[in-house]
Scaffold this active site. Structure first.
Site, mmCIF file in Angstrom:
data_model
loop_
_atom_site.group_PDB
_atom_site.id
_atom_site.type_symbol
_atom_site.label_atom_id
_atom_site.label_comp_id
_atom_site.label_asym_id
_atom_site.label_seq_id
_atom_site.Cartn_x
_atom_site.Cartn_y
_atom_site.Cartn_z
ATOM 1 N N GLY A 26 0.830 -1.209 0.000
ATOM 2 C CA GLY A 26 0.000 0.000 0.000
ATOM 3 C C GLY A 26 0.864 1.258 0.000
ATOM 4 N N GLY B 296 1.654 2.816 -2.634
ATOM 5 C CA GLY B 296 1.268 3.672 -3.757
ATOM 6 C C GLY B 296 2.024 3.368 -5.038
ATOM 7 N N SER B 297 2.229 2.064 -5.318
ATOM 8 C CA SER B 297 3.023 1.716 -6.505
ATOM 9 C C SER B 297 2.336 2.161 -7.800
ATOM 10 C CB SER B 297 3.324 0.220 -6.551
ATOM 11 O OG SER B 297 2.149 -0.520 -6.382
ATOM 12 N N SER B 298 1.002 2.098 -7.834
ATOM 13 C CA SER B 298 0.302 2.486 -9.071
ATOM 14 C C SER B 298 0.500 3.974 -9.350
ATOM 15 C CB SER B 298 -1.199 2.219 -8.959
ATOM 16 O OG SER B 298 -1.427 0.908 -8.584
ATOM 17 N N ALA C 37 2.883 5.917 -8.186
ATOM 18 C CA ALA C 37 4.296 6.212 -8.466
ATOM 19 C C ALA C 37 4.621 5.839 -9.910
ATOM 20 C CB ALA C 37 5.195 5.463 -7.479
ATOM 21 N N ASP D 97 -1.250 10.402 -2.880
ATOM 22 C CA ASP D 97 -0.128 9.529 -3.239
ATOM 23 C C ASP D 97 0.572 10.034 -4.506
ATOM 24 O OD1 ASP D 97 -2.473 8.957 -4.578
ATOM 25 O OD2 ASP D 97 -2.411 6.800 -4.225
HETATM 26 O O1 PMV Z 1 -5.115 2.868 0.528
HETATM 27 P P1 PMV Z 1 -4.196 4.012 0.310
HETATM 28 O O2 PMV Z 1 -2.878 3.794 0.984
HETATM 29 O O3 PMV Z 1 -4.075 4.376 -1.115
HETATM 30 O O4 PMV Z 1 -4.813 5.257 1.058
HETATM 31 C C1 PMV Z 1 -6.115 5.690 0.799
HETATM 32 C C2 PMV Z 1 -6.394 6.975 1.515
HETATM 33 C C3 PMV Z 1 -7.822 7.469 1.356
HETATM 34 O O5 PMV Z 1 -7.890 8.726 2.014
HETATM 35 C C4 PMV Z 1 -8.796 6.528 2.042
HETATM 36 C C5 PMV Z 1 -8.222 7.626 -0.101
HETATM 37 C C6 PMV Z 1 -7.575 8.778 -0.818
HETATM 38 O O6 PMV Z 1 -7.572 8.771 -2.060
HETATM 39 O O7 PMV Z 1 -7.111 9.729 -0.172
#
Ligand code: PMV
Length: 337
Positions: free
Chosen positions: A111, A113-115, A117, A158
């Site tokens: 989790g 954020g590889s997509s 990045a 991300d």
């Molecule tokens: O699941 P992750 O690590 O991509 O985090 C999501 C965070 C949220 O606030 C729930 C969604 C977002 O796009 O900000």
């Protein structure tokens, strides 16, 4: 020049997840593990992708078919990023072909954020190869559009971390994008071993908000307050307060229903081993938890995270991951071979 390698960092949400989707601020930091993407121009009019980390090998289609037909999950972000780049900045000629290879320094399961990045890397690499000078803000906007095209809903935090790096105070769509000038944080990360699906969790909270609009909105307001306090405490280096605010934030995430027993076990284990505070990071339901700890407790907190257990079900431990925070955003690694 017909070949370039670009990299972008992963991310960890420090404060404000979920509330950020509804216009409240969050704080995100870029982590030292990076996604690397090599893009090469060729003369056959095909797009070819190798992304072994997400089980994509030998994916190939005609450039004119970009975005058309069934796209494997692991190829979506790269392909739609290319499609959007060409739509906005360049048109294909009959000799345009692109070969892309992606390689991540972290598992796509974490989790981190590889997509996002890889989306940022593809746009940066294409802009360099094609001589289309893009600012980081332009890269961010096109990468964010790409993520929205695929996911439908996302704050883009991300994408911002991958593009700009550092630690950012962020509002959806980049409405506010303020770098916080901080040293690397004494952050410890524990992976729960469970892969979470962000869109499912965002929709789960959205359904709750339909039933309890005021309750959920009040929770978002409280999260906003604590994000603003956390920003001040981070800038002062007051980790005691930052830790307390992480614990508050975790309480609100629990009440939204996105925590689970495994994450809680790891979070309590970290707190009991001397962390200033601990919380889940990201959408919840799995992925990672984070703890902020004084140097003297680092080892104990890492071990506690690895060994965490649940009263009736035994071991709930995760896997601690060494990270650096606050690292550089998207950058060129090398030109040519
Ligand atoms: O699941 P992750 O690590 O991509 O985090 C999501 C965070 C949220 O606030 C729930 C969604 C977002 O796009 O900000």
């Amino acid at each position: 020049m017909n070949k370039i390698t670009v990299s972008a960092p992963g991310k960890l949400m420090l404060f404000g997840e979920h509330a950020v989707v509804y216009g409240r601020p969050c704080i995100v930091t870029a982590v030292g593990q990076r996604m690397k993407v090599t893009v090469e121009l060729s003369n056959d009019p095909f797009f070819e992708l190798k992304a072994p980390d997400v089980s994509v090998e030998g994916y190939k289609k005609q450039m004119i078919d970009l975005s058309i037909g069934e796209i494997p999950k692991g190829a979506k972000f790269v392909e739609i990023a290319m499609y959007n780049f060409y739509n906005c900045y360049k048109s294909y000629t009959k000799n345009t072909g692109i070969r892309i290879t992606t390689k991540s320094q972290f598992s796509s399961q974490f989790g981190f954020g590889s997509s996002s990045a890889s989306t940022v890397c593809v746009i940066k690499a294409l802009s360099e190869l094609m001589g289309v000078k893009l600012t980081n803000m332009e890269i961010f906007k096109l990468a964010y559009k790409t993520v929205l095209d695929i996911q439908g809903v996302a704050s883009g935090f991300d994408v911002a971390a991958a593009t700009f790096g550092g630690t950012l105070y962020y509002v959806i769509g980049g409405k506010i994008l303020k770098p916080l000038n901080l040293p690397s944080l004494p952050l410890i990360v524990g992976y729960s071993g469970i892969k979470a699906d962000t869109v499912t969790l965002v929709n789960f909270v959205k359904e709750k908000a339909k039933k309890y609009p005021k309750v959920i909105d009040d929770i978002y307001t409280s999260i906003e307050d604590l994000v603003n306090l956390a920003k001040k405490a981070l800038l002062k280096g007051d980790f005691q307060t930052v830790g307390e605010l992480m614990n508050f934030n975790q309480g609100y995430l629990s009440s939204l229903g996105v925590s689970n027993d495994k994450l809680e076990a790891m979070i309590y284990a970290a707190r009991n081993a001397g962390a200033y505070g601990a919380k889940l990071s990201g959408a919840g339901g799995g992925d990672c938890m984070i703890a902020l700890a004084p140097t003297k407790s680092k080892k104990a907190v890492e071990q506690a995270i690895n060994k965490a257990s649940l009263p009736l079900r035994g071991k709930a431990g995760g896997q601690h991951i060494d990270i650096k925070t606050n690292v550089e955003g998207v950058r060129i690694e090398k030109y040519g071979k």
